[in-house]
Enzyme design. Structure first.
Site, PDB file in Angstrom:
ATOM      1  N   ALA A  65      30.360  -1.657  14.987  1.00 30.99           N
ATOM      2  CA  ALA A  65      31.376  -2.252  15.496  1.00 30.99           C
ATOM      3  C   ALA A  65      31.514  -1.170  17.191  1.00 30.99           C
ATOM      4  O   ALA A  65      30.957  -0.061  16.870  1.00 30.99           O
ATOM      5  CB  ALA A  65      32.353  -1.662  14.797  1.00 30.99           C
ATOM      6  N   GLY A 106      28.049  -3.064  12.128  1.00 35.19           N
ATOM      7  CA  GLY A 106      28.384  -4.295  12.666  1.00 35.19           C
ATOM      8  C   GLY A 106      27.334  -5.012  12.660  1.00 35.19           C
ATOM      9  O   GLY A 106      27.022  -6.394  12.494  1.00 35.19           O
ATOM     10  N   GLU A 109      25.272  -6.114   9.959  1.00 35.17           N
ATOM     11  CA  GLU A 109      25.947  -6.825   9.107  1.00 35.17           C
ATOM     12  C   GLU A 109      26.008  -8.529   9.165  1.00 35.17           C
ATOM     13  O   GLU A 109      25.636  -9.768   9.581  1.00 35.17           O
ATOM     14  CB  GLU A 109      27.762  -6.340   8.720  1.00 35.17           C
ATOM     15  N   GLU A 129      27.553   3.232   8.460  1.00 32.98           N
ATOM     16  CA  GLU A 129      28.657   3.866   8.732  1.00 32.98           C
ATOM     17  C   GLU A 129      28.904   5.172   8.054  1.00 32.98           C
ATOM     18  O   GLU A 129      30.116   5.773   8.756  1.00 32.98           O
ATOM     19  CB  GLU A 129      29.151   2.023   7.896  1.00 32.98           C
TER      20      GLU A 129
HETATM   21  N1  3HC Z   1      30.824   2.329  19.618  1.00 31.65           N
HETATM   22  C1  3HC Z   1      30.763   2.933  20.520  1.00 31.65           C
HETATM   23  N2  3HC Z   1      29.723   3.861  21.306  1.00 31.65           N
HETATM   24  C2  3HC Z   1      28.713   3.566  20.743  1.00 31.65           C
HETATM   25  C3  3HC Z   1      28.220   3.204  19.873  1.00 31.65           C
HETATM   26  C4  3HC Z   1      29.798   2.783  19.223  1.00 31.65           C
HETATM   27  N3  3HC Z   1      28.459   1.281  18.086  1.00 31.65           N
HETATM   28  N4  3HC Z   1      26.835   3.490  19.440  1.00 31.65           N
HETATM   29  C5  3HC Z   1      26.061   3.920  19.905  1.00 31.65           C
HETATM   30  N5  3HC Z   1      27.731   4.604  21.764  1.00 31.65           N
HETATM   31  C6  3HC Z   1      26.844   4.851  22.520  1.00 31.65           C
HETATM   32  C7  3HC Z   1      27.154   6.647  22.385  1.00 31.65           C
HETATM   33  O1  3HC Z   1      28.672   7.063  22.110  1.00 31.65           O
HETATM   34  C8  3HC Z   1      26.292   6.660  23.675  1.00 31.65           C
HETATM   35  O2  3HC Z   1      27.732   7.330  24.863  1.00 31.65           O
HETATM   36  P1  3HC Z   1      27.726   7.673  25.658  1.00 31.65           P
HETATM   37  O3  3HC Z   1      26.739   7.800  26.883  1.00 31.65           O
HETATM   38  O4  3HC Z   1      29.025   8.148  26.336  1.00 31.65           O
HETATM   39  O5  3HC Z   1      27.307   9.213  25.191  1.00 31.65           O
HETATM   40  C9  3HC Z   1      26.021   5.414  24.442  1.00 31.65           C
HETATM   41  O6  3HC Z   1      26.659   4.501  23.816  1.00 31.65           O
HETATM   42  C10 3HC Z   1      24.358   6.218  24.198  1.00 31.65           C
HETATM   43  O7  3HC Z   1      24.408   5.856  22.984  1.00 31.65           O
HETATM   44  P2  3HC Z   1      22.557   7.436  22.407  1.00 31.65           P
HETATM   45  O8  3HC Z   1      23.365   8.201  23.436  1.00 31.65           O
HETATM   46  O9  3HC Z   1      23.531   7.258  20.801  1.00 31.65           O
HETATM   47  O10 3HC Z   1      21.979   6.007  22.358  1.00 31.65           O
HETATM   48  P3  3HC Z   1      20.243   5.685  21.509  1.00 31.65           P
HETATM   49  O11 3HC Z   1      19.584   4.705  22.462  1.00 31.65           O
HETATM   50  O12 3HC Z   1      20.014   7.296  21.108  1.00 31.65           O
HETATM   51  O13 3HC Z   1      20.744   5.550  20.522  1.00 31.65           O
HETATM   52  C11 3HC Z   1      22.053   4.353  18.870  1.00 31.65           C
HETATM   53  C12 3HC Z   1      21.683   3.974  19.947  1.00 31.65           C
HETATM   54  C13 3HC Z   1      20.339   4.073  17.212  1.00 31.65           C
HETATM   55  C14 3HC Z   1      22.848   2.639  18.558  1.00 31.65           C
HETATM   56  C15 3HC Z   1      23.152   4.866  18.104  1.00 31.65           C
HETATM   57  O14 3HC Z   1      23.457   4.962  19.301  1.00 31.65           O
HETATM   58  C16 3HC Z   1      23.791   5.152  17.139  1.00 31.65           C
HETATM   59  O15 3HC Z   1      23.070   5.267  15.629  1.00 31.65           O
HETATM   60  N6  3HC Z   1      24.953   4.614  17.379  1.00 31.65           N
HETATM   61  C17 3HC Z   1      25.480   4.374  16.285  1.00 31.65           C
HETATM   62  C18 3HC Z   1      25.816   2.851  15.256  1.00 31.65           C
HETATM   63  C19 3HC Z   1      26.235   3.285  14.474  1.00 31.65           C
HETATM   64  O16 3HC Z   1      26.917   4.103  13.471  1.00 31.65           O
HETATM   65  N7  3HC Z   1      26.626   2.207  14.055  1.00 31.65           N
HETATM   66  C20 3HC Z   1      28.214   1.683  12.709  1.00 31.65           C
HETATM   67  C21 3HC Z   1      29.464   1.762  13.978  1.00 31.65           C
HETATM   68  S1  3HC Z   1      30.401   1.368  12.114  1.00 31.65           S
HETATM   69  C22 3HC Z   1      30.688  -0.514  11.770  1.00 31.65           C
HETATM   70  O17 3HC Z   1      29.660  -0.525  12.229  1.00 31.65           O
HETATM   71  C23 3HC Z   1      31.163  -0.965  10.891  1.00 31.65           C
HETATM   72  C24 3HC Z   1      31.641  -2.030  10.327  1.00 31.65           C
HETATM   73  O18 3HC Z   1      30.412  -2.099   9.016  1.00 31.65           O
HETATM   74  C25 3HC Z   1      32.951  -3.012  10.274  1.00 31.65           C
END
Ligand code: 3HC
Ligand code: NAI
Length: 700
Positions: A65, A106, A109, A129
């Protein structure tokens, strides 16, 4: 015009490839959800389509998400993620996810809504998450257990870790790992029938309420305070209900959890982790020197740990010591540390041997001539450090970064012992240096941008979170710590015992309180630091805690001698309260003419933590930390401040700076006029009705 973030392309074999293209990581924005939903509806209605592949453009599959949408009301016109996933699963054609890269939250998912999954070699797959203080909120808690079994799914969801392609294959999350995963997915979609995970209960076996209760109990030690992880188990435990009911409950928990202080703190920490690498004082195009070879001076407690960080990253290190004996001792400790890691199964014996082979010992400074960076970790004494830096200046090649691990000394004075102060910088590691993630980098008055950039880029390479700070007594972390330990020292004189203070701080979420920490760091070390400061600044007429010096004079130097504020049994780090210490404290109160009183847990917490925040405000105002997030990360990674509280400045913002100001004014009046005067910046943010973060943001 609405941007296209979901693209489709038809192949001659009847496979439609649906590509999510929402840079940088293909997060599931409102537009992605809606366009993917529409694409699936179109596929359901199109008789020409035989099968579907869903994949991501660029390096990510789908990163989950869009975290930036959290905390804001959902777009009423957009499709929900759960209905989109059901649209994928119910489109009537075999759908295969081609997981080319990060597949998180997500994103997984959606992949679990597909009927099959194939990974590329660089995929990272999981439900992280909980790392954002929430739970999987779009059927993940019900689908992953149906795919890999309840216990394995719980382990993945509760850890929040992302698995490699190989690991995902071994867990049967994916059918195969293929370099061209889109092609492999297309072939699978042509061969296999539709198979809906939500209708498959075959793996929901051997689970009961008892199973989940026991699982939760097993989590308490590691995940104390991380509520979302416990809520996630609760959501998975609903697997005993019907899929529809369980998904509805999962959604309820997800929505509720997102609006908690924990979720706000964890999101703050997530974004801070990334923001910290972009310091406003370092121009974007500043080059960093390439570090191919490192040198360490001093192979004691810190030098050995620091050397291990380099070896772990595959960087050869030359370690210089005064004598062969000191060198042997240092190497023995390093070897023991690695052997413990091997015994715990965290690295192989082979990896240990490779890392040890990267370490070379010497007693000759000339062996440091060609290293790209030297980190000095000798005794904490200015004369010794100046001497070492004078020699390094002579022996090291032009361009070597000269770094010091000093925890209290002036970087500028050390730099002036060289002819190249622009190459001198502080790299303050935290003990145990091979474990603690923080690298507090200190910019001196003459340190060049290139030197700073080099140590900032070096941090992540050797597994550290590098935070840039200015040069002052104690830098960011220890300067704040002084205020906290000082109040703890007063509290015991006023009426409580070390164990009372430590319990409150432990319950707040730190790994240990100030007295247990004193025993760990060494009562003698604290004493010597205080003596040095008196030498440097002289005695003031401000009140100072008195008991710690008495503990030192009793020879109770802490854990290393089995007694300090507490007693320790051999081989056991559990602190046991000691009657002699109680008597010493009560006697100190008598000598100071203090009538001991009952002190509430609230006062203990406020007296320890609010002065720490107050010092943080001074540090911010002086520009020693450029942003409140830098202070937060110093405390999370250097001192174990609970991440679920987001660091001290975020925590202060959450409570409200006005509350902190009010209580500090009260305590300054009633308890300690010497040290609790509110910082001008605290008064300013309260006056303007803003938070420390907002103050930082407007400053830019
Ligand atoms: N939403 C919005 N922005 C995101 C994002 C997300 N899910 N994931 C990463 N970004 C952004 C980062 O903030 C960063 O922004 P910036 O350049 O402005 O600082 C940019 O994308 C690049 O991210 P990384 O520097 O972390 O890039 P990497 O290549 O090192 O890592 C990744 C990629 C493994 C995908 C890592 O970014 C990550 O772990 N992201 C979070 C994933 C996450 O927690 N997802 C769950 C979200 S909650 C959800 O999905 C709820 C659902 O169950 C309904
Ligand atoms: P230590 O006493 O364990 O190790 C210092 C080592 O330096 C000794 O092995 C000594 O033989 C060696 N040494 C002394 N002079 C030398 C010289 N001229 N050339 C080569 N080697 C020399 O000390 P520790 O705890 O490792 O501290 C080192 C530095 O790290 C100090 O500046 C300290 O303030 C800082 N530091 C210590 C932390 C801790 O928790 N111990 C935490 C953060 C920083």
């Amino acid at each position: 015009m609405i941007e296209t973030v979901v693209e489709t392309q038809d192949r001659p074999d009847g496979i439609r490839v649906v590509t999510i293209d929402n840079p940088p990581v293909n997060a599931i924005s409102a537009a992605v959800r809606t366009q993917l939903y529409d694409a699936m509806q179109a596929i359901a209605a199109d008789g020409q389509v035989k099968g579907v592949v869903i994949t991501g453009a660029g390096r990510s599959f789908i990163a989950g998400a869009d975290i930036r949408e959290f905390g804001h009301p959902p777009d009423p016109d957009a499709r929900g993620l759960t209905e989109t996933i059901h649209a994928v699963e119910d489109c009537g054609k075999p759908v295969v996810a081609a997981i080319n890269g990060a597949c998180a939250g997500g994103g997984l998912e959606i992949a679990l809504g597909c009927h099959y999954r194939v990974a590329g070699p660089r995929a990272l797959i999981g439900l992280p998450e909980v790392n954002l203080g929430t739970i999987p909120g779009a059927t993940g808690t019900q689908r992953l257990p149906r795919l890999i079994g309840v216990k394995a799914a719980l382990d993945m969801i509760v850890s929040g870790d992302l698995a490699s392609s190989e690991k995902a294959l071994s867990h049967c999350i994916v059918e195969a790992v293929e370099e061209d995963c889109v092609e492999a997915a297309a072939q699978l979609a042509l061969q296999r029938p539709v198979k809906k995970l939500r209708e498959d209960d075959s793996r929901i076996v051997d689970v009961s309420d008892d199973f989940f209760q026991t699982y939760k109990k097993g989590m308490t030690r590691r995940w104390r305070g991380f509520e979302a992880r416990f809520r996630a188990v609760e959501a998975v435990s609903n697997i005993l209900l019907s899929y529809e009911d369980a998904v509805a409950k999962e959604r309820e928990i997800f929505v509720r959890q997102q609006d908690t202080a924990e979720a706000r703190a964890m999101r703050h920490a997530f974004f801070s982790d990334r923001e910290v690498t972009r310091h406003p004082s370092i121009p974007k195009d500043t080059p960093a020197k390439v570090i191919r070879k490192a040198g360490i001076v001093g192979c004691g407690t810190m030098g050995g740990g620091i050397a291990m960080n380099f070896a772990n990253a595959g960087i050869p290190v030359t370690i210089m010591e005064m004598t062969e004996e000191a060198l042997e001792n240092g190497f023995r400790v390093i070897e023991k540390n690695y052997a413990n890691t091997v015994a715990k199964g965290r690295i192989s014996k082979e990896a240990m041997d490779q890392r040890m082979a990267l370490l070379t010992g010497t007693t000759d400074y000339n062996d440091l001539a060609d290293v790209d960076i030297v980190i000095e970790a000798v005794f904490e004494n200015m004369d010794v450090k100046k001497k070492v830096f004078g020699i390094l200046d002579k022996v090291c090649k032009d361009g070597t970064v000269l770094a010091t691990n000093t925890s209290t000394l002036d970087i500028d004075e050390i730099a002036d012992a060289t002819s190249r102060p622009e190459a001198v910088v502080g790299t303050h590691f935290f003990s145990p240096a091979n474990v603690m993630r923080l690298m507090e980098n200190i910019r001196g008055a003459k340190t060049s941008d290139e030197t700073v950039q080099t140590v900032m880029k070096l941090g992540p390479r050797i597994g550290k979170v590098a935070v840039l700070c200015g040069n002052c007594d104690g830098f960011v972390g220890n300067r704040m710590l002084y205020q906290y330990t000082r109040q703890a020292g007063f509290l015991i004189e006023e009426g409580v015992l070390p164990q009372d203070v430590d319990q409150v701080i432990f319950d707040f979420g730190l790994p240990m309180g100030p007295f247990a920490m004193g025993d760990l760091a060494g009562i003698d070390v604290g004493y010597l630091v205080r003596q040095e400061r008196i030498k440097k600044y002289g005695r003031t007429n401000k009140r100072e805690p008195s008991v710690a010096d008495k503990v030192y004079h009793l020879g109770r130097y802490g854990q290393k001698v089995g007694k300090g504020w507490y007693d320790y049994e051999p081989g056991n780090r559990t602190p046991k309260p000691n009657e002699q210490i109680t008597a010493l404290i009560e006697q100190a109160s008598v000598e100071l003419g203090i009538k001991r009183r009952q002190i509430s847990d609230d006062e203990i917490l406020e007296r320890c933590m609010y002065p720490l925040v107050n010092e943080g405000a001074k540090i911010l105002a002086e520009g020693i930390a450029a942003r409140s997030l830098d202070i937060d990360l110093v405390w999370i990674y250097g001192y174990g401040f609970p991440r679920y509280r987001g660091g001290p400045m975020h925590w202060a913002d959450e409570i409200g700076p006005a509350r902190i100001l009010e209580r500090l004014e009260y305590y300054a009046k009633e308890r300690d006029p010497d040290w609790l005067e509110p910082a001008p910046l605290l008064r300013e943010v309260v006056g303007r009705g803003i938070t420390f973060k907002e103050w930082t943001d407007c400053k830019r």
